[in-house]
Scaffold this motif. Structure first.
Motif, PDB file in Angstrom:
ATOM      1  N   GLY A 181       0.820  -1.210   0.000  1.00  0.00           N
ATOM      2  CA  GLY A 181       0.000   0.000   0.000  1.00  0.00           C
ATOM      3  C   GLY A 181       0.848   1.252   0.000  1.00  0.00           C
ATOM      4  O   GLY A 181       0.500   2.261  -0.618  1.00  0.00           O
ATOM      5  N   ALA A 182       1.984   1.190   0.690  1.00  0.00           N
ATOM      6  CA  ALA A 182       2.913   2.320   0.692  1.00  0.00           C
ATOM      7  C   ALA A 182       3.482   2.562  -0.700  1.00  0.00           C
ATOM      8  O   ALA A 182       3.637   3.716  -1.125  1.00  0.00           O
ATOM      9  CB  ALA A 182       4.041   2.070   1.691  1.00  0.00           C
ATOM     10  N   GLN A 183       3.814   1.489  -1.406  1.00  0.00           N
ATOM     11  CA  GLN A 183       4.317   1.633  -2.779  1.00  0.00           C
ATOM     12  C   GLN A 183       3.315   2.379  -3.642  1.00  0.00           C
ATOM     13  O   GLN A 183       3.666   3.298  -4.397  1.00  0.00           O
ATOM     14  CB  GLN A 183       4.577   0.253  -3.390  1.00  0.00           C
ATOM     15  N   ILE A 184       2.051   1.973  -3.539  1.00  0.00           N
ATOM     16  CA  ILE A 184       1.007   2.608  -4.353  1.00  0.00           C
ATOM     17  C   ILE A 184       0.843   4.074  -3.958  1.00  0.00           C
ATOM     18  O   ILE A 184       0.711   4.953  -4.821  1.00  0.00           O
ATOM     19  CB  ILE A 184      -0.318   1.848  -4.208  1.00  0.00           C
ATOM     20  N   CYS A 185       0.856   4.339  -2.651  1.00  0.00           N
ATOM     21  CA  CYS A 185       0.736   5.727  -2.179  1.00  0.00           C
ATOM     22  C   CYS A 185       1.828   6.604  -2.770  1.00  0.00           C
ATOM     23  O   CYS A 185       1.571   7.724  -3.240  1.00  0.00           O
ATOM     24  CB  CYS A 185       0.823   5.772  -0.657  1.00  0.00           C
ATOM     25  N   MET A 186       3.069   6.110  -2.732  1.00  0.00           N
ATOM     26  CA  MET A 186       4.189   6.901  -3.242  1.00  0.00           C
ATOM     27  C   MET A 186       4.105   7.090  -4.746  1.00  0.00           C
ATOM     28  O   MET A 186       4.466   8.157  -5.273  1.00  0.00           O
ATOM     29  CB  MET A 186       5.513   6.249  -2.828  1.00  0.00           C
ATOM     30  N   TRP A 187       3.633   6.072  -5.453  1.00  0.00           N
ATOM     31  CA  TRP A 187       3.469   6.215  -6.913  1.00  0.00           C
ATOM     32  C   TRP A 187       2.457   7.307  -7.225  1.00  0.00           C
ATOM     33  O   TRP A 187       2.691   8.143  -8.105  1.00  0.00           O
ATOM     34  CB  TRP A 187       3.030   4.881  -7.517  1.00  0.00           C
ATOM     35  N   LEU A 188       1.348   7.319  -6.507  1.00  0.00           N
ATOM     36  CA  LEU A 188       0.348   8.367  -6.715  1.00  0.00           C
ATOM     37  C   LEU A 188       0.923   9.738  -6.374  1.00  0.00           C
ATOM     38  O   LEU A 188       0.729  10.708  -7.113  1.00  0.00           O
ATOM     39  CB  LEU A 188      -0.883   8.099  -5.850  1.00  0.00           C
ATOM     40  N   ALA A 189       1.637   9.806  -5.267  1.00  0.00           N
ATOM     41  CA  ALA A 189       2.146  11.098  -4.793  1.00  0.00           C
ATOM     42  C   ALA A 189       3.207  11.682  -5.703  1.00  0.00           C
ATOM     43  O   ALA A 189       3.264  12.904  -5.903  1.00  0.00           O
ATOM     44  CB  ALA A 189       2.710  10.937  -3.375  1.00  0.00           C
ATOM     45  N   PHE A 190       4.056  10.838  -6.267  1.00  0.00           N
ATOM     46  CA  PHE A 190       5.223  11.327  -7.001  1.00  0.00           C
ATOM     47  C   PHE A 190       5.056  11.271  -8.525  1.00  0.00           C
ATOM     48  O   PHE A 190       5.978  11.637  -9.254  1.00  0.00           O
ATOM     49  CB  PHE A 190       6.465  10.540  -6.584  1.00  0.00           C
ATOM     50  N   SER A 191       3.897  10.843  -8.985  1.00  0.00           N
ATOM     51  CA  SER A 191       3.615  10.870 -10.420  1.00  0.00           C
ATOM     52  C   SER A 191       3.020  12.216 -10.802  1.00  0.00           C
ATOM     53  O   SER A 191       2.356  12.872  -9.991  1.00  0.00           O
ATOM     54  CB  SER A 191       2.627   9.759 -10.804  1.00  0.00           C
ATOM     55  N   ASP A 192       3.263  12.629 -12.041  1.00  0.00           N
ATOM     56  CA  ASP A 192       2.585  13.816 -12.548  1.00  0.00           C
ATOM     57  C   ASP A 192       1.088  13.549 -12.577  1.00  0.00           C
ATOM     58  O   ASP A 192       0.641  12.392 -12.573  1.00  0.00           O
ATOM     59  CB  ASP A 192       3.088  14.156 -13.953  1.00  0.00           C
ATOM     60  N   ASP A 193       0.308  14.614 -12.631  1.00  0.00           N
ATOM     61  CA  ASP A 193      -1.147  14.453 -12.648  1.00  0.00           C
ATOM     62  C   ASP A 193      -1.560  13.588 -13.843  1.00  0.00           C
ATOM     63  O   ASP A 193      -1.195  13.859 -14.985  1.00  0.00           O
ATOM     64  CB  ASP A 193      -1.824  15.819 -12.740  1.00  0.00           C
ATOM     65  N   MET A 194      -2.315  12.530 -13.555  1.00  0.00           N
ATOM     66  CA  MET A 194      -2.747  11.598 -14.599  1.00  0.00           C
ATOM     67  C   MET A 194      -4.173  11.860 -15.077  1.00  0.00           C
ATOM     68  O   MET A 194      -4.772  11.032 -15.778  1.00  0.00           O
ATOM     69  CB  MET A 194      -2.603  10.155 -14.088  1.00  0.00           C
ATOM     70  N   ALA A 195      -4.722  13.019 -14.716  1.00  0.00           N
ATOM     71  CA  ALA A 195      -6.050  13.397 -15.193  1.00  0.00           C
ATOM     72  C   ALA A 195      -6.035  13.584 -16.705  1.00  0.00           C
ATOM     73  O   ALA A 195      -5.025  13.994 -17.285  1.00  0.00           O
ATOM     74  CB  ALA A 195      -6.497  14.683 -14.516  1.00  0.00           C
ATOM     75  N   LYS A 196      -7.161  13.271 -17.325  1.00  0.00           N
ATOM     76  CA  LYS A 196      -7.343  13.471 -18.767  1.00  0.00           C
ATOM     77  C   LYS A 196      -8.498  14.447 -18.957  1.00  0.00           C
ATOM     78  O   LYS A 196      -9.660  14.040 -19.051  1.00  0.00           O
ATOM     79  CB  LYS A 196      -7.624  12.137 -19.460  1.00  0.00           C
ATOM     80  N   PRO A 197      -8.203  15.749 -18.996  1.00  0.00           N
ATOM     81  CA  PRO A 197      -9.246  16.784 -18.981  1.00  0.00           C
ATOM     82  C   PRO A 197     -10.277  16.675 -20.100  1.00  0.00           C
ATOM     83  O   PRO A 197     -11.425  17.094 -19.916  1.00  0.00           O
ATOM     84  CB  PRO A 197      -8.444  18.089 -19.104  1.00  0.00           C
ATOM     85  N   LYS A 198      -9.906  16.099 -21.237  1.00  0.00           N
ATOM     86  CA  LYS A 198     -10.822  16.031 -22.372  1.00  0.00           C
ATOM     87  C   LYS A 198     -11.458  14.655 -22.539  1.00  0.00           C
ATOM     88  O   LYS A 198     -12.149  14.407 -23.527  1.00  0.00           O
ATOM     89  CB  LYS A 198     -10.081  16.419 -23.655  1.00  0.00           C
ATOM     90  N   ASP A 199     -11.243  13.764 -21.588  1.00  0.00           N
ATOM     91  CA  ASP A 199     -11.784  12.407 -21.696  1.00  0.00           C
ATOM     92  C   ASP A 199     -13.308  12.423 -21.604  1.00  0.00           C
ATOM     93  O   ASP A 199     -13.897  13.259 -20.904  1.00  0.00           O
ATOM     94  CB  ASP A 199     -11.215  11.525 -20.583  1.00  0.00           C
ATOM     95  N   THR A 200     -13.945  11.509 -22.317  1.00  0.00           N
ATOM     96  CA  THR A 200     -15.410  11.420 -22.267  1.00  0.00           C
ATOM     97  C   THR A 200     -15.894  10.878 -20.926  1.00  0.00           C
ATOM     98  O   THR A 200     -17.049  11.083 -20.556  1.00  0.00           O
ATOM     99  CB  THR A 200     -15.928  10.522 -23.400  1.00  0.00           C
ATOM    100  N   ASP A 201     -15.022  10.178 -20.216  1.00  0.00           N
ATOM    101  CA  ASP A 201     -15.357   9.662 -18.900  1.00  0.00           C
ATOM    102  C   ASP A 201     -15.071  10.750 -17.866  1.00  0.00           C
ATOM    103  O   ASP A 201     -13.918  11.125 -17.661  1.00  0.00           O
ATOM    104  CB  ASP A 201     -14.511   8.416 -18.600  1.00  0.00           C
ATOM    105  N   PRO A 202     -16.082  11.263 -17.172  1.00  0.00           N
ATOM    106  CA  PRO A 202     -15.851  12.357 -16.220  1.00  0.00           C
ATOM    107  C   PRO A 202     -14.923  11.975 -15.075  1.00  0.00           C
ATOM    108  O   PRO A 202     -14.239  12.847 -14.521  1.00  0.00           O
ATOM    109  CB  PRO A 202     -17.261  12.685 -15.706  1.00  0.00           C
ATOM    110  N   ILE A 203     -14.869  10.711 -14.719  1.00  0.00           N
ATOM    111  CA  ILE A 203     -13.980  10.287 -13.641  1.00  0.00           C
ATOM    112  C   ILE A 203     -12.525  10.444 -14.068  1.00  0.00           C
ATOM    113  O   ILE A 203     -11.666  10.846 -13.269  1.00  0.00           O
ATOM    114  CB  ILE A 203     -14.285   8.833 -13.229  1.00  0.00           C
ATOM    115  N   GLU A 204     -12.228  10.154 -15.318  1.00  0.00           N
ATOM    116  CA  GLU A 204     -10.858  10.289 -15.821  1.00  0.00           C
ATOM    117  C   GLU A 204     -10.393  11.735 -15.847  1.00  0.00           C
ATOM    118  O   GLU A 204      -9.201  12.008 -15.899  1.00  0.00           O
ATOM    119  CB  GLU A 204     -10.747   9.690 -17.224  1.00  0.00           C
ATOM    120  N   ARG A 205     -11.328  12.672 -15.785  1.00  0.00           N
ATOM    121  CA  ARG A 205     -10.958  14.091 -15.788  1.00  0.00           C
ATOM    122  C   ARG A 205     -10.488  14.562 -14.415  1.00  0.00           C
ATOM    123  O   ARG A 205      -9.913  15.643 -14.286  1.00  0.00           O
ATOM    124  CB  ARG A 205     -12.150  14.939 -16.219  1.00  0.00           C
TER     125      ARG A 205
END
Length: 359
Positions: A181-205
């Motif tokens: 769980g710590a590995q996953i936390c650090m990956w989320l924290a240290f990755s660039d924003d993975m949002a896709k602002p133009k995606d048709t799926d609102p969750i992906e935005r």
């Protein structure tokens, strides 16, 4: 006891510890206690919790689905507040092959924690911080890494998409967890924003960026060179680092298991993929602050109980020291706690209260 005997017994422990609950076939797992297994047998489906569950702080909602797989579910506790509340997301450990979101509220100890998860949950809620606890797909040959990481990303985005409905402050979101769980936390924290602002799926935005992250016994790198030099060597020069990593399903050869673990075709490809999900490879100056805790000081000697050796190695403070040194060079805020360490924050709670409640 000689070193060869210790290594043989350690290997036996690794093999025994591999079995996990898969498709509700409950097999021995050192991380899952009897009461967690009982919870896993309960039918799933989002519903409001009741006092009949006999918990001091039952979840506001349980088994909320964020994806199609049966393990794509989470529980959430909404803090009682007229104002928007910060959120802390718990990501359980278990070697990617065990563990459960229920460890947060069934008073189960996490690896290396000096307090119990139920207390963490209660203190966060009392401070006005909402809390979520997620499940993710277990690692298997058919579901290699980074499936677990991507599930956590989706859960984070899904919860953010419910911010208005659940009175959450999207700008104040933390993650915490131990080991896998710590590995996953650090990956989320240290990755660039993975949002896709133009995606048709609102969750992906929705954004994937965090305000802060707290980890326990986290593997800050999965690089074999580091593990050989800083981890395996603690048992002696004859110890091969790759032998410390678990086998996978029916694949017992360490190298083939590592390849399968990352859904790769070669060791080179597997190592490159592992690096892309390692905190040491990802961290940068502008990343959110981290609070790391480990259960032993740098001078600690290996345990005499062979059954504890692998866990001691795979959650060793040398992993935290490496990230702290890297962060200091980058001028990235990182806090490292271990026995006798002098630190600013005495616990994950004090760290979260400072980072999530102060504006």
């Amino acid at each position: 006891m000689g070193m060869k005997q210790i290594l043989v017994m350690m290997a036996a422990v690794v093999l025994v510890g591999q079995s996990v609950a898969v498709d509700k076939k409950l097999i021995a797992d050192p991380i899952l206690s009897a009461n967690i297994r009982a919870v896993l047998e309960k039918p799933q489906g989002a519903h409001r919790s009741t006092k009949a569950e006999q918990e001091k702080n039952p979840p506001t909602y349980t088994n909320v689905k964020y994806g199609e797989h049966e393990r794509n579910v989470f529980d959430i506790w909404l803090a009682d507040s007229a104002k928007l509340t910060p959120l802390a997301i718990y990501i359980h450990g278990g070697g990617f092959r065990g563990g459960s979101k229920e460890t947060l509220h069934l008073n189960q100890s996490n690896i290396g924690l000096e307090f119990r998860n139920q207390q963490v949950l209660n203190q966060l809620l009392e401070a006005g911080i909402s809390v979520a606890s997620i499940n993710y797909r277990y690692l298997s040959v058919d579901t290699p890494l980074p499936a677990s990481h991507h599930d956590a990303k989706r859960a984070l985005q899904f919860i953010r998409s419910k911010a208005t409905e659940w009175n959450l402050d999207k700008s104040r979101v933390a993650a915490f967890g131990g080991s896998a769980g710590a590995q996953i936390c650090m990956w989320l924290a240290f990755s660039d924003d993975m949002a896709k602002p133009k995606d048709t799926d609102p969750i992906e935005r929705e954004s994937t960026r965090l305000t802060c992250v707290a980890t326990t016994g986290g593997q800050t790198t999965l690089g074999l060179d580091f593990w050989q030099d800083k981890i395996a060597s603690l048992l002696g020069p004859e110890t091969n680092a790759i032998s410390l990593f678990p086998t996978l399903d029916n694949e017992k050869d360490p190298q083939k298991a590592r390849i399968a673990r990352w859904g790769a075709k070669t060791m080179e490809q597997a190592n490159k993929r592992a690096a892309r999900y390692s905190a040491l490879s990802l961290v940068s100056k502008d990343d959110p602050p981290i609070f790391m805790s480990y259960g032993m000081p740098p001078t600690a000697r290996p345990p005499t109980d062979p059954g504890r050796i692998r866990g001691w190695l795979t959650h060793h403070v040398n992993l935290g020291i490496a990230l702290k040194e890297r962060s200091d060079i980058l001028k990235h805020e990182a806090h490292l706690k271990y026995p006798s360490a002098e630190i600013k924050y005495q616990s994950q709670i004090s760290f979260f209260l400072d980072k999530l409640l102060k504006k």
